[in-house]
Enzyme design. Structure first.
Site, PDB file in Angstrom:
ATOM      1  N   TRP A 101      93.776 111.313  -0.101  1.00  0.00           N
ATOM      2  CA  TRP A 101      92.316 111.157   0.066  1.00  0.00           C
ATOM      3  C   TRP A 101      91.652 112.496   0.316  1.00  0.00           C
ATOM      4  CZ3 TRP A 101      91.264 107.070  -2.268  1.00  0.00           C
ATOM      5  CH2 TRP A 101      91.991 105.906  -2.112  1.00  0.00           C
ATOM      6  N   ASP A 171      86.509 112.241   7.203  1.00  0.00           N
ATOM      7  CA  ASP A 171      86.741 110.907   6.657  1.00  0.00           C
ATOM      8  C   ASP A 171      87.558 110.159   7.711  1.00  0.00           C
ATOM      9  OD1 ASP A 171      87.662 108.641   5.392  1.00  0.00           O
ATOM     10  OD2 ASP A 171      88.463 109.672   3.631  1.00  0.00           O
ATOM     11  N   LYS A 195      89.030  99.164   6.046  1.00  0.00           N
ATOM     12  CA  LYS A 195      90.286  99.460   6.728  1.00  0.00           C
ATOM     13  C   LYS A 195      90.268  98.842   8.125  1.00  0.00           C
ATOM     14  CE  LYS A 195      91.335 101.674   3.077  1.00  0.00           C
ATOM     15  NZ  LYS A 195      91.219 103.048   2.738  1.00  0.00           N
TER      16      LYS A 195
HETATM   17  C1  LIG Z   1      90.948 103.819   1.553  1.00  0.00           C
HETATM   18  C2  LIG Z   1      90.522 105.180   1.843  1.00  0.00           C
HETATM   19  C3  LIG Z   1      89.594 105.852   1.029  1.00  0.00           C
HETATM   20  C4  LIG Z   1      89.023 105.243  -0.225  1.00  0.00           C
HETATM   21  O1  LIG Z   1      88.170 104.209   0.077  1.00  0.00           O
HETATM   22  P1  LIG Z   1      87.308 103.472  -1.036  1.00  0.00           P
HETATM   23  O2  LIG Z   1      86.373 102.671  -0.218  1.00  0.00           O
HETATM   24  O3  LIG Z   1      88.265 102.657  -1.842  1.00  0.00           O
HETATM   25  O4  LIG Z   1      86.633 104.494  -1.856  1.00  0.00           O
HETATM   26  C5  LIG Z   1      89.206 107.125   1.406  1.00  0.00           C
HETATM   27  N1  LIG Z   1      89.695 107.709   2.507  1.00  0.00           N
HETATM   28  C6  LIG Z   1      90.582 107.091   3.305  1.00  0.00           C
HETATM   29  C7  LIG Z   1      91.099 107.795   4.520  1.00  0.00           C
HETATM   30  C8  LIG Z   1      91.028 105.812   2.992  1.00  0.00           C
HETATM   31  O5  LIG Z   1      91.922 105.206   3.794  1.00  0.00           O
END
Ligand SMILES: *Cc1c(COP(=O)(O)O)cnc(C)c1O
Length: 361
Positions: A101, A171, A195
């Site tokens: 990511w 993030d 998540k």
């Molecule tokens: C799942 C995830 C993403 C991507 O998320 P989307 O909503 O599918 O774009 C980005 N960063 C992290 C840390 C993730 O766990």
């Protein structure tokens, strides 16, 4: 009805009480005669839902007044572009590569300016967090970017990097609301809801007010400007209404459980059950450097691919879902987010111990 223990990395388990409440309100939301899904985002009932969601989130994270809270769409991945489009004023940004990511965000950033990878743990399959105490931060960097909890590899920053005065962008998708956070240490935090806080379709952005300006990269679409959404309090266009409603319910559930400090304690207890087992096991082994272990995502292997596959198959038959590791790393991964009860982890460990007895060489 029978519910499984769902160890999915995302979309992931939600609190059962929240789902039950949503089910009870499905056909007639509090006397409105309609579902929240069918409701105008400009209605009075919905206005209360989104305002309460924001104020509960502010309470949980102690978000200072000079930070905006935005409920957006496009997933966490859209933030990989929105962050540089809105914050890359000098067209330079530093990224720390701790997994897929972070790498995707870095690649996206390099579309808009000079993205520098200033540290990386790629040399050991992202099984650790690089030393961030003395980073070669670029003098003209607009921000330093991290992926705070690495969902796929199971690592977490337990100390934030020293950004040498530069803005920190994080993030937090897979650790959002799993523990208390000092928001003032960040310029911007974002998290995809699926998540740890709600259904897919909503992404939450917490951004310092002075960073929300008209001064964005040329060509930035209206919908991709933070200012558009900040000015309209996340109601510029139709927001992901049902997702925000569900997130709001999760925020209330977290508050009722004692907030983020209590949640952290519970998450530590859960993770310890699993890590203690892994550390003592003769068959299973955690893949992450101990000091960088995530409380949310726990990858492990047996060291034998066939045995891993058998474990995934047998665990599924026993009611433990989604334990297969990410396709890029193999092995297993148990995601044990806020809504995973300790009982789920205890049962998993019992199952692993039985499996070990049968298969230890
Ligand atoms: C799942 C995830 C993403 C991507 O998320 P989307 O909503 O599918 O774009 C980005 N960063 C992290 C840390 C993730 O766990």
């Amino acid at each position: 009805m029978s519910r499984v223990y769902n160890f999915s990395a995302g979309p992931a388990v939600l609190p059962e009480d929240v789902l039950k409440e949503a089910a009870a309100e499905m056909l007639d939301y509090r006397g409105t005669g309609m579902s929240v899904m069918e409701m105008s985002h400009r209605s009075k009932a919905y206005d209360t839902i989104i305002k309460e969601a924001e104020s509960d989130l502010r309470d949980l994270l102690h978000i200072p007044d000079n930070y905006k809270v935005l409920f957006l769409q496009g997933g966490a991945s859209q933030q990989f572009a929105m962050v540089p489009m809105n914050l890359m004023k000098n067209k330079v940004a530093d990224y720390i590569l701790t997994g897929q990511w972070a790498k995707k965000a870095y690649q996206e950033g390099s579309i808009y300016g000079k993205a520098n990878a200033i540290a990386s743990s790629a040399d050991k399959t992202f099984s650790y967090i690089p030393d961030c105490s003395d980073l070669p931060v670029s003098e003209d960097a607009d921000y330093v970017y991290i992926c705070e909890n690495n969902t796929i590899y199971g690592t977490k920053y337990w100390t934030l990097p020293d950004t040498k005065g530069k803005l920190l962008v994080a993030d937090q998708s897979s650790c959002f609301l799993s523990e208390p956070v000092d928001v003032t240490k960040y310029g911007l935090i974002f998290a995809g809801a699926q998540k740890n806080v709600g259904p897919a379709g909503t992404v939450i952005v917490i951004v310092r007010e002075d960073l929300v300006t008209e001064d964005v990269l040329p060509g930035t679409p209206t919908m991709l400007r933070y200012k558009t959404h900040a000015d309209a309090e996340s109601l510029y266009n139709t927001p992901p209404t049902y997702g925000i409603y569900m997130c709001g319910k999760v925020f209330k559930w977290l508050k009722a459980r004692g907030g983020l400090a209590a949640m952290k304690e519970y998450n530590e207890k859960k993770a310890e059950i699993l890590y203690d087992f892994l550390d003592a096991s003769q068959l299973f082994k955690g893949t992450v450097v101990k000091k960088d272990r995530s409380l949310m995502n726990v990858p492990f292997v047996t060291g034998d691919e066939e045995l891993d596959a058998l474990f995934v198959k047998e665990s599924k038959a026993a009611g433990f879902e989604n334990l297969k590791g990410h396709r890029t790393v193999g092995g297993m991964r148990a995601s044990i987010y806020n809504a995973m009860p300790a009982e789920g982890v205890e049962k998993l460990v019992e199952f692993m111990a039985d499996f070990e007895k049968k298969h230890r060489k």
